[in-house]
Design an enzyme around this catalytic site. Structure first.
Site, PDB file in Angstrom:
ATOM      1  N   ASP A   1     -81.795 -28.511  49.061  1.00 31.64           N
ATOM      2  CA  ASP A   1     -82.856 -28.049  48.156  1.00 31.64           C
ATOM      3  C   ASP A   1     -84.157 -27.832  48.929  1.00 31.64           C
ATOM      4  O   ASP A   1     -84.357 -28.389  50.015  1.00 31.64           O
ATOM      5  CB  ASP A   1     -83.071 -29.082  47.047  1.00 31.64           C
ATOM      6  CG  ASP A   1     -83.770 -28.488  45.834  1.00 31.64           C
ATOM      7  OD1 ASP A   1     -83.827 -27.243  45.724  1.00 31.64           O
ATOM      8  OD2 ASP A   1     -84.254 -29.262  44.990  1.00 31.64           O
TER       9      ASP A   1
ATOM     10  N   GLU B   1     -86.603 -23.059  51.315  1.00 30.83           N
ATOM     11  CA  GLU B   1     -87.267 -21.774  51.608  1.00 30.83           C
ATOM     12  C   GLU B   1     -87.972 -21.755  52.979  1.00 30.83           C
ATOM     13  O   GLU B   1     -87.978 -20.671  53.590  1.00 30.83           O
ATOM     14  CB  GLU B   1     -88.260 -21.433  50.490  1.00 30.83           C
ATOM     15  CG  GLU B   1     -87.642 -21.137  49.153  1.00 30.83           C
ATOM     16  CD  GLU B   1     -87.248 -22.400  48.397  1.00 30.83           C
ATOM     17  OE1 GLU B   1     -86.378 -22.331  47.517  1.00 30.83           O
ATOM     18  OE2 GLU B   1     -87.797 -23.475  48.716  1.00 30.83           O
TER      19      GLU B   1
ATOM     20  N   ASP C   1     -85.130 -22.139  39.849  1.00 27.33           N
ATOM     21  CA  ASP C   1     -85.509 -22.936  38.670  1.00 27.33           C
ATOM     22  C   ASP C   1     -85.857 -22.024  37.496  1.00 27.33           C
ATOM     23  O   ASP C   1     -87.005 -21.892  37.070  1.00 27.33           O
ATOM     24  CB  ASP C   1     -86.695 -23.831  39.023  1.00 27.33           C
ATOM     25  CG  ASP C   1     -86.326 -24.902  40.034  1.00 27.33           C
ATOM     26  OD1 ASP C   1     -85.124 -25.168  40.201  1.00 27.33           O
ATOM     27  OD2 ASP C   1     -87.235 -25.455  40.670  1.00 27.33           O
TER      28      ASP C   1
END
Length: 812
Positions: A418, A421, A486
């Site tokens: 997670d 990026e 999300d």
């Protein structure tokens, strides 16, 4: 072997009416001793390579710069004899085949690309330096006064796809898209920047351009409406590949040949996941799975969010070990879950907080990215004050890999990467190979490689499962399974999901999927939840996930929502042999699991921007319900096929749009006439699946005189099963001969796979009358004819080491 032929012809090849950079002048053309063609111009050199007859590469090397040959995306090696070079008047032709070639016009200078004698794209100004546009939209705290660009001409009519994951509608032309991976929390119908960007442009003219450069930038898809495509970056390689294909499937196969194919996932990855933000304790984890088993809702894996390493959301990221107050005996927990046929997955992040248990270790072992003076770079974000692991330094890479190897040996069979990026990544942070801005877009890509290597080094015979929020071109070869971020838990959040997955499949990332039910917001809407899970039965990964304010797991929803969700999940499990074959086709050929309808009708311009209905594999047409309270919706049925309603067997003629009535229990799903669809028997886990016994549906239609399908089988877990010969491909062929329908069964068996017997319950649809005669091999049988549903069911026992013939004589 390369050869250069000089001759003059009266008819010169046509070029685009839009010339290139008028300040660029041709000086010379040459072929190196290795056979590599190049063109010298006044401000630099063009280098050309051919990987295959359908893939060419162009690099511009400005005067005074050294060639950077490192690609983070491409794994294929160029073919040094890939071009035949000829000269025609003022044009140099570099031809890879009779169909694909590059034209280099000397005056005015221009590079153009042709496929099947048609111009597909040409450089406009080509490479140039711009001092006028800043990069401040990419990142709030960076302004680049000077950027590098590569500019092309577009035709007015082409639709453009690509750029990674966005919510913009299928046609992305008209946007200037940042190439900077960044999460968009709670997005709905429109998002120009999300967690997974890629420097890829795909045209409705069936060509693709891949800009082979990692640093941040922009992809301008004709935002000024002057028929211009522009790639813009802060630095790096001036290299791009142009890829063509006879069909859409050929195009994607060519691209994935260039950048790598997705490995086979473990079979359990096609099952249902139990996931939320998050499970707070070992007790809650075990009880949740117990609830699935009690309610008889299938489940194959449970994912532990960040509470596995700390009691609080903030302050503990980077601990990377079980928090024993909440998980007192994690090894026993993993063992107990496995005894229930459930895999355990853990979330991990690349951040080590200064308050975490491992901060001192991270500093001592020198595994963190640095600031400008060489100290560990620290900064604040939502979870606390943090550093980031420098996976571009061998020390950081090997340390992080060691964590995953320990967890894999502990019994963890999947990892969730997670915030990759990376979520917060200031420009001033320095990695071993460059600045944050230079490695930002490839961090998730290289992190996936690290996890894949660690998993296979720890368990060489266990297929990894790697859930990642961010990646790059070619990340599919590291087994990445990305999700759409999300997303808002709303109808607006659901609506762009098919588009995002379809787009990513066209860019080689076949397993893009959404948090089923939506993630962000405490919206308790059972209709939305059910419709999202119904769509999920026909998306690559079935994983409900959400903030814990409203339960994501069906076992904790209302009785009606639970019943309807279970129906969708059971459908997902029944489809296992069909879906597993889609996984195999993606692994072998790069074919997406979800496919736009223009793949079916490539000349139908009305479909170029259409995503409301799509193909799930070759033969299943899916029309998800994306709005509240709908009682009916329009469905387009692709031409040249008839389509069976999977619930009622009503036949829809192809080439038309039809309004269909909706049912709350399922979304509209149709099967192509002439298709074979293998179905598994009901199960509670993919571990219960026995591929020696299955149902086989054949959708007979008099318009389909011949039909053939193949389905791939293996044990669902062996790494490189095809290379090891541990597989079997079952071939089913149907042919109408007068009043007879003949179905032949054959098998292609790997050299290290047992060709055992299959017990098949064969159902033939659309048999209008009781058959007059039925033969299985030489034996006459009766079968079971259902006059209401017009189906014939036969029980077939087949020794797959031999062929089997089934013949049915139609009644009048």
């Amino acid at each position: 072997m390369n050869r250069i032929i000089f001759y003059t012809v009266l008819a010169l090849l046509s070029v685009s009416i839009s010339a290139q950079n008028y300040e660029r002048t041709f000086e010379s053309f040459s072929i190196s001793e290795k056979g590599e063609p190049s063109v010298k111009v006044n401000d630099g050199t063009y280098l050309f390579s051919a990987y295959t007859p359908d893939i060419v590469e162009t690099t511009f090397l400005p005067n005074g710069e050294k060639l950077d040959g490192q690609s983070h995306a491409v794994i294929k090696t160029p073919n040094v004899s890939g071009f035949e070079a000829t000269e025609r008047g003022k044009d140099i032709i570099l031809r890879t085949s009779n169909d694909f070639y590059i034209t280099i016009s000397k005056s005015p200078f221009q590079i153009s690309y042709y496929y099947k004698e048609e111009l597909i794209i040409s450089e406009k100004r080509g490479y140039f330096i711009s001092n006028h546009e800043s990069m401040d939209l990419v990142k709030d705290n960076i302004v680049a006064e000077q950027t590098e660009k590569i500019e092309f001409n577009l035709t007015e009519d082409e639709v453009l796809y690509g750029g990674g994951a966005r919510a913009l509608g299928m046609n992305r032309r008209g946007y200037r898209l940042p190439l900077f991976n960044r999460a968009h929390y709670g997005y709905q119908t429109h998002s120009e920047l999300m967690n997974y960007t890629m420097p890829i442009v795909v045209s409705s003219k069936k060509y693709m351009i891949h800009f082979d450069n990692a640093p941040i930038g922009y992809l301008d898809l004709d935002s000024k409406k002057d028929n211009t495509l522009t790639y813009e970056t802060i630095s790096g390689r001036k290299t791009y590949q142009v890829i063509v294909g006879e069909s859409w499937y050929d195009l994607i196969e060519n691209y994935t040949d260039l950048t790598g194919k997705q490995p086979m996932l473990p079979r359990w990855a096609l099952g249902n996941f139990s996931s939320r933000f998050g499970y707070h304790s070992q007790k809650e984890t075990i009880e949740t799975i117990g609830k699935f088993r009690e309610e008889e809702i299938p489940v194959d894996a449970i994912i532990l969010d960040l509470y596995w390493f700390g009691k609080e959301v903030k302050g503990t990221m980077g601990n990377l070990e079980f928090f024993r107050d909440s998980f007192p005996n994690p090894k026993q927990m993993v063992s107990d879950l496995r005894a229930s046929n459930v895999e355990t997955m853990l979330i991990t992040e690349p951040f080590i907080l200064t308050t975490s248990n491992r901060w001192d270790e991270a500093v001592e072992k020198n595994i963190l990215a640095k600031d400008s003076v060489g100290n560990p770079a620290t900064y604040n974000f939502y979870f606390g004050n943090t550093g980031i692991i420098d996976i571009y330094d061998n020390k950081g890479y090997n340390w992080f890999k060691g964590i995953y190897k320990e967890l894999t040996n502990f019994g963890i069979t999947g990892f969730w990467g997670d915030l990759g990026e990376p979520e917060v990544h200031p420009s001033w942070v320095q990695h071993a190979t460059g600045s944050a801005d230079e490695v930002h877009n490839i961090y998730g890509h290289d992190w996936a490689r690290l996890v894949q290597e660690a998993s296979l080094e720890a368990k060489p015979n266990q297929r990894p499962f790697i859930l990642m929020r961010a990646g790059y071109s070619g990340s599919q070869r590291y087994g990445i399974v990305p999700w759409t971020g999300d997303v808002s838990r709303s109808w607006g959040g659901l609506q762009p999901q098919p588009e995002i997955s379809l787009q990513m499949g066209m860019q080689g990332i076949a397993y893009m999927h959404s948090d089923l039910g939506g993630f962000a917001g405490a919206n308790l809407d059972d209709e939305l939840y059910v419709r999202w899970l119904q769509y999920g039965a026909f998306q690559p990964i079935y994983r409900p996930h959400a903030q814990e304010d409203v339960a994501s797991e069906p076992v904790f929803r209302s009785e009606k929502a639970k019943r309807l969700a279970n129906y969708a999940i059971q459908m997902r499990y029944r489809m296992l042999p069909y879906n597993y074959n889609l996984m195999a086709m993606n692994h072998m050929e790069g074919a997406p699991l979800m496919r736009p309808l223009f793949f079916e009708e490539p000349e139908n311009e009305d479909l170029f921007e259409y995503s409301k209905t799509y193909l799930w594999g070759q033969d299943i047409l899916v029309s998800p319900v994306l709005e509240a309270g709908k009682k009916e919706q329009e469905v387009y049925f692709p031409k040249d096929s008839n389509w069976f309603d999977i619930e009622s067997d009503e036949i829809m003629e192809g080439g038309q749009t039809k309004t269909v009535k909706l049912n709350e229990a399922f979304i509209p799903v149709y099967v192509r006439a002439g298709a074979f669809i293998p179905l598994a028997k009901p199960m509670q886990s993919t571990k219960d699946y026995d591929d020696s016994t299955f149902q086989l549906q054949y959708y007979h239609d008099k318009t389909v005189l011949e039909s053939e399908r193949e389905f791939y089988f293996d044990d669902g877990k062996t790494v490189n099963a095809i290379e090891k010969g541990q597989y079997q491909i079952l071939e089913f062929e149907a042919e109408i001969e007068g009043r007879w329908l003949e179905i032949d069964l054959e098998a292609d068996t790997g050299n290290d796979y047992l060709a055992g017997a299959k017990t098949i319950e064969l159902t033939i649809h659309n048999i209008q009358n009781q058959p007059k005669r039925i033969k299985i091999g030489k034996e006459k049988v009766n079968g079971t004819y259902n006059s209401k549903y017009k189906t014939l069911t036969l029980n077939v026992v087949w020794d797959t080491s031999e062929e089997k013939e089934i013949r049915v004589k139609f009644g009048k």
